[in-house]
Scaffold this active site. Structure first.
Site, mmCIF file in Angstrom:
data_model
loop_
_atom_site.group_PDB
_atom_site.id
_atom_site.type_symbol
_atom_site.label_atom_id
_atom_site.label_comp_id
_atom_site.label_asym_id
_atom_site.label_seq_id
_atom_site.Cartn_x
_atom_site.Cartn_y
_atom_site.Cartn_z
ATOM 1 N N GLU A 11 -6.399 -0.797 -6.515
ATOM 2 C CA GLU A 11 -5.459 0.083 -7.205
ATOM 3 C C GLU A 11 -4.471 -0.792 -7.978
ATOM 4 O OE1 GLU A 11 -5.110 4.097 -4.483
ATOM 5 O OE2 GLU A 11 -4.068 2.320 -3.756
ATOM 6 N N SER B 131 0.817 -1.207 0.000
ATOM 7 C CA SER B 131 0.000 0.000 0.000
ATOM 8 C C SER B 131 0.855 1.264 0.000
ATOM 9 C CB SER B 131 -0.909 0.021 1.234
ATOM 10 O OG SER B 131 -0.130 0.022 2.416
#
Length: 596
Positions: free
Chosen positions: A154, A121
């Site tokens: 993402e 992340s």
């Protein structure tokens, strides 16, 4: 044609990894689930079994489908089990050296055409990829927690990631029922880059004792409609994880001070206060891993008697102003049983305000939220006036006039002469210094900010703004009044933006800077924050609703007072305002509203 993935591997079976395993298995894909030891495999299996059993209990998954899902999973110890999969997703802790070692080993073990993906992340996908001999086949696939529920993924490409690999992963996300946003490899990607600056800022508010943990969290939930307050969210994420993400973003993202972890975070990590997983973070939990908050030595007493302790009795309230805010506040006080004197500049304005209050109350009757008797009683409590002299015997005055300091100061100077001693004088300003208004009177101890949110009859939050001259009695009175109105009052100091705007608008400004840098589109940034963080509106949707001119004015105030370089208004925001693109009210802002 996108390639068909028939089997995938997942490395690391913590909460995130087990969730990713479930996502693939739910969608008919065989999964090889890998951990470092048999004990770790069993913990991962227990996490996934618990998740699927809960889904069955809630009626969201049939027992047969659960059994089929579990049958698709091959639980293994060691990376050698991944020799024949089409795709591997790594979900181990956020340490670059660990991920690089794993990718070097995956490069050796996996078949040449396999795609190697990281769920990082915050770390650099590029730096991870160079540990392999196939960096063109390495990509970031960042799921959000809990992976089976959260819709956003993402997809992070590096400068050398093959276009075919990107296309294949995008098609896979669609097959999984996810919404993907494809972006380049930059610190924090979209969601974390916008989220963690906000979280860090909230921790700094708490660290400086600007407001309590409960008030900071309540302000953002009730004032912005967020699913969790920032400090509760930090506890959920884990303070150790949050520290690593912030530290990585600070080092990789140009050393922006706003991403430099607040010292309190490191102190709490060192002390073992990691959040929910350790049973204590900003809050104290029933047990490690539990979401149930229990009282501790910092929990405030919120009984009615405690709130009223030291408060003055308030029976009659004066409200000055004729705009939307004043109208809403009149309705709020009248419905709560207070005698109200509404003061405007002239009989014509009084008539308009009266009509607006009647219209709003009638809507409440039509919707079944208010009886006709209660409506009539509320209206009967309001006296309409065009002169401040009628406020001579009220117990509280709430000012809701135009946001111009000179106008407010002149009004408070007049109230100082007219009102009896002991009256609480409140301003509803959302951006001006309350102390400047207070010092226009000879009784600054009696002056406080009561920042209602629009529309006042609906929004449950009031920011209670204390100056350095506000007395404890005045503050106690304001808290008691908010409770009597059925509102949640949050107490903070007299600083630009108070709680909500000070945390909200830098986040919005960061989103504009991200768009300005051509990192992503307005649509994808909005998707990322709504689907990845559960926000009710994306930043560009919200900016267009608030008004770009209003947003720019607030951001300028924050920057001028706090002098934080990261708060400088984004040039794109300034240019749009100059061009007259103000959002919905002008028909054009970040989006064109004339075509809708």
């Amino acid at each position: 044609m996108a390639r068909e993935f028939t089997s995938v591997g997942v490395v690391g079976l913590g909460t995130m990894g087990a969730g990713i395993v479930e996502v693939f298995a739910r969608n008919g894909i065989d999964v090889v689930a890998v951990e470092i030891s048999a004990a770790a495999v069993e913990r991962g299996r227990a996490t996934l079994t618990g998740s699927t059993d809960r889904a069955v209990a809630k009626g969201k998954l049939a027992e047969a489908d659960r059994d089929a899902l579990l049958a698709r999973i091959d639980w293994q110890v060691g990376l050698d089990a991944l020799h024949s999969v089409d795709l591997v997703i790594e979900a181990v802790p956020e340490h670059l050296d660990l991920k690089q070692r794993i990718f070097a080993e995956l490069d050796r073990v996996c078949k040449p055409e396999a795609i190697l993906a990281t769920n990082t992340s915050s770390l650099s996908v590029t730096e991870i990829s160079v540990a392999t001999t196939r960096p063109n086949q390495v990509i970031g696939i960042h799921f959000f927690n809990p992976a089976p529920v959260m819709k956003l993924v993402e997809v992070v490409r590096t400068v050398v990631t093959s276009a075919d690999v990107v296309a294949d992963v995008e098609a896979l996300c669609e097959r999984l029922g996810k919404v993907d946003v494809t972006i380049s490899d930059r610190a924090g990607f979209i969601a974390n880059a916008l989220l963690f600056g906000y979280l860090n800022h909230a921790v700094s508010m708490f660290e400086s004792r600007y407001a309590t943990r409960e008030d900071i969290d309540a302000a953002m939930k009730l004032g912005c409609g967020l699913p969790m307050g920032p400090l509760a969210l930090m506890d959920l994420i884990g303070l150790d994880t949050a520290y690593e993400i912030l530290d990585t973003m600070y080092r990789r993202g140009g050393r922006d001070r706003r991403h430099a972890p607040v010292p309190l975070i490191k102190q709490m990590v060192t002390a073992g206060l990691l959040g929910r997983k350790s049973g204590r973070g900003f809050y104290t939990y029933e047990r490690p891993g539990s979401p149930v908050v229990v009282p501790d030595e910092h929990t405030p007493v919120t009984t009615g008697a405690a709130l009223a302790d030291g408060a003055r009795a308030i029976a009659k309230v004066g409200i000055v102003g004729s705009g939307t805010m004043a109208t809403g506040i009149i309705e709020v006080f009248a419905k709560a049983g207070y005698e109200v004197i509404s003061v405007t500049r002239g009989a014509e304005k009084s008539a308009k305000v009266c009509e607006a209050v009647k219209t709003s109350l009638n809507k409440g009757v039509v919707r079944g939220k208010l009886s006709e008797t209660d409506r009539d009683a509320a209206l009967g409590r309001v006296t309409w006036s065009a002169t401040l002299d009628h406020l001579a015997d009220v117990d509280l005055v709430v000012e809701a006039v135009v946001e111009e300091l000179s106008v407010k100061k002149a009004l408070f100077a007049s109230l100082d002469e007219i009102c009896k001693p002991g009256v609480v004088l409140a301003t509803t300003t959302s951006s001006l210094p309350v102390i400047d208004v207070a010092m226009a009177t000879q009784r600054p101890a009696d002056v406080i900010g009561l920042h209602f949110f629009n529309p006042a009859p609906i929004m449950p939050l009031v920011e209670i703004v204390q100056t350095i001259r506000t007395s404890a009695e005045t503050s106690a009175t304001a808290r008691a009044v908010c409770a009597a109105l059925g509102k949640t009052g949050v107490v903070c100091g007299d600083r630009s933006g108070f709680i909500v705007n000070a945390l909200l608008f830098p986040y919005l400004n960061d989103a504009v800077k991200m768009l300005e840098a051509s990192y992503s589109t307005a649509d994808d940034i909005d998707y990322a924050m709504k689907l990845g963080c559960g926000y009710p509106m994306g930043p560009f949707e919200l900016l267009d609703v608030v008004g770009l001119d209003v947003s720019l004015a607030i951001q300028r105030e924050l920057y001028l007072e706090l002098r934080e370089p990261g708060f400088a208004p984004a040039p794109l925001l300034e240019h749009l305002v100059t061009a007259g693109y103000l959002g919905r009210k002008s028909g054009r802002g970040f989006r064109d509203h004339t075509k809708r």
